[in-house]
Write an enzyme that holds these catalytic residues in place. Structure first.
Site, PDB file in Angstrom:
ATOM      1  NE  ARG A   4      59.667 132.605  54.576  1.00 46.51           N
ATOM      2  CZ  ARG A   4      60.181 131.504  53.808  1.00 46.51           C
ATOM      3  NH1 ARG A   4      61.071 131.442  53.803  1.00 46.51           N
ATOM      4  NH2 ARG A   4      59.571 130.494  53.251  1.00 46.51           N
ATOM      5  CG  HIS A  77      71.350 133.093  47.723  1.00 46.73           C
ATOM      6  ND1 HIS A  77      69.810 133.340  49.332  1.00 46.73           N
ATOM      7  CD2 HIS A  77      71.766 134.107  48.061  1.00 46.73           C
ATOM      8  CE1 HIS A  77      70.735 134.041  49.510  1.00 46.73           C
ATOM      9  NE2 HIS A  77      71.714 134.792  49.291  1.00 46.73           N
ATOM     10  CG  ASP A  99      63.934 133.454  55.064  1.00 43.93           C
ATOM     11  OD1 ASP A  99      64.053 132.500  54.615  1.00 43.93           O
ATOM     12  OD2 ASP A  99      63.397 134.279  54.509  1.00 43.93           O
ATOM     13  CG  ASP A 100      61.571 128.820  56.530  1.00 46.41           C
ATOM     14  OD1 ASP A 100      63.150 128.763  55.918  1.00 46.41           O
ATOM     15  OD2 ASP A 100      61.095 128.692  56.409  1.00 46.41           O
ATOM     16  CG  ASP A 178      66.308 120.502  48.589  1.00 47.12           C
ATOM     17  OD1 ASP A 178      66.534 120.415  47.238  1.00 47.12           O
ATOM     18  OD2 ASP A 178      65.291 120.549  49.600  1.00 47.12           O
ATOM     19  CB  SER A 209      57.773 123.711  49.168  1.00 43.95           C
ATOM     20  OG  SER A 209      57.914 124.628  49.659  1.00 43.95           O
TER      21      SER A 209
END
Length: 334
Positions: A4, A77, A99-100, A178, A209
Site C-alpha cells: 500500500r 512477516h 500501514d493502514d 491475532d 480481510s
C-alpha cells in the site's frame, strides 16, 4: 507495510506527532517487495529505518486454506519483523502499527505513560490504542483520558515488551496470528489496556480481510482529537487489584434494566445502567440490538473485561455484564 503506497498517510502522522526521534525511532518493515511502496518509504530518508522481509516465497498451505495464503504471509512477516526489532535492533519494547492506521495527536503520550504500567503489572501483556466498540455515538469523547483493562487482545496499534516476544516467538503460528493471541494458551489470564476513545483509526478497507467489518464498524471509529497529558496522570487505577476494587462495584451497583428500556430511551433518571446476559446467545442478541460488535474470540467479547463490555448508548453509560458470580470465559462461545 506491504503493497500500500498509502503508507505515507500513516508515516506522515507518526512523524508529525512523535515528540522525539531518539525516544521513538520508526522502523518500517516491508513485505511483498512492492516497488512503489518501497519508493514511498525510501522518500523519508533517515527519518525511518527501512527493512525488507527477505523471504517472499509462496507458503505451502493446506488446500482448504488456499484463499487464506495472505494470512500465512502476514504471520511470517510479523515473526520476521518482530524478530528484527527485538533480536537485531535489541529494543526492549515496541509499538506495532500497520500501514493502514492513522494515529491520534496523543498516541505517543499514551504509550509513554502506559509503558511503566506494563512493566510493573505482570497481569498485563499489552497496551492497545484501539477500542473495538469505539464508534462516535458509543464513546464519551469528554472522557478522552479514560482507560480500561480488557481481556480481549485488540491489536491495531499495540505495545509489547521484549519479554513477551521471548515467550511467543518459539510457538508463533503459521497464520491468523491475532486470533491465536486471543486463545487462552497465549493470553494466560492476562489483560491489555485500552482507551475509551481510540488513538488509531484504520483507513484500509482493501486488504487481506476484504473489508470484513470495515463498512459496518471500522470506518465509524472515533479518533481522539484532544491531547491528553497521560504522562502527568496517575494510571495506577489500572493495576489489577485496584481496578477490580473500583470497576466491579461500579458495574454491579448500577441498576439493572431491560434491553427494551434502553432502546426505548426509558428510565433516563437512573444514570449508568447494567444490562445482564446469562449465555452466549443472550450476549450476541443484546450486542446486535445495541450496535456492539457481537463476535467472540475464545469466548471473550470485544473490549470485555471479566465478561463486561462498557459503552455509551443514547448518551448514557451502559455495562453489558454477566451475573456477578461469573466464573470465567467459555472458549466454546465463538
Amino acid at each position: 507495510a506491504c503493497d500500500r503506497s498509502t503508507v505515507r498517510r500513516c508515516l506522515d502522522k507518526l512523524l508529525r506527532y512523535r515528540p522525539s526521534a531518539r525516544r521513538f525511532p520508526v522502523i518500517v518493515s516491508q513485505d511483498c517487495g512492492h516497488a512503489e511502496t518501497a519508493r514511498v518509504i525510501a522518500s523519508y530518508g533517515d527519518a525511518v529505518a527501512h527493512i525488507r522481509q527477505p523471504d517472499l516465497s509462496d507458503i505451502p498451505v493446506p488446500p482448504e486454506h488456499r484463499k487464506f495464503q495472505g494470512y500465512y504471509r502476514i504471520a511470517r512477516h510479523y515473526r520476521w519483523a518482530l524478530g528484527q526489532v527485538f533480536r537485531t535492533f535489541r529494543y526492549r519494547a515496541a509499538i506495532v502499527v500497520e500501514d493502514d492506521l492513522e494515529v491520534a495527536p496523543d498516541f505517543f503520550e499514551y504509550f509513554e505513560a502506559a509503558l511503566p504500567l506494563l512493566r510493573q503489572d505482570r497481569t498485563l501483556w499489552c497496551v492497545s490504542a484501539w477500542n473495538d466498540n469505539g464508534r462516535e455515538q458509543m464513546v464519551d469523547a469528554s472522557q478522552a483520558e479514560l482507560l480500561y483493562r480488557t481481556d480481549f487482545f485488540p491489536g491495531l496499534g499495540w505495545l509489547l515488551l521484549a519479554e513477551l516476544w521471548d515467550e511467543l516467538e518459539p510457538k508463533w503460528p503459521r497464520a491468523f496470528w491475532d486470533d491465536w493471541m486471543r486463545q487462552p494458551e497465549q493470553r494466560r489470564g492476562r489483560s491489555c489496556v485500552r482507551p475509551e476513545v481510540s488513538r488509531t483509526v484504520t483507513f484500509g478497507r482493501k486488504g487481506v480481510s476484504h473489508g470484513q467489518f470495515f463498512d459496518q464498524y471500522l470506518k465509524f471509529i472515533k479518533l481522539n482529537d484532544r491531547f491528553v497529558p497521560f504522562t502527568r496522570l496517575d494510571l495506577s487505577y489500572l493495576k489489577k487489584d485496584e481496578y477490580e476494587r473500583s470497576f466491579l462495584p461500579r458495574v454491579y451497583s448500577a441498576p439493572e434494566v431491560r434491553v427494551e428500556e434502553l432502546q426505548g430511551n426509558r428510565r433516563r433518571e437512573l444514570g449508568a445502567v447494567r444490562l445482564q446476559y446469562s449465555g452466549r446467545d443472550a450476549f450476541k442478541a443484546f450486542a446486535k440490538a445495541l450496535g456492539l460488535m457481537d463476535d467472540l474470540k475464545s469466548g471473550v467479547p470485544r473490549a470485555g473485561y471479566r465478561g463486561i463490555v462498557s459503552f455509551v448508548y443514547r448518551g448514557r453509560r451502559v455495562y453489558l455484564a454477566p451475573p456477578q458470580d461469573w466464573t470465567g470465559y467459555d472458549p466454546t462461545w465463538s
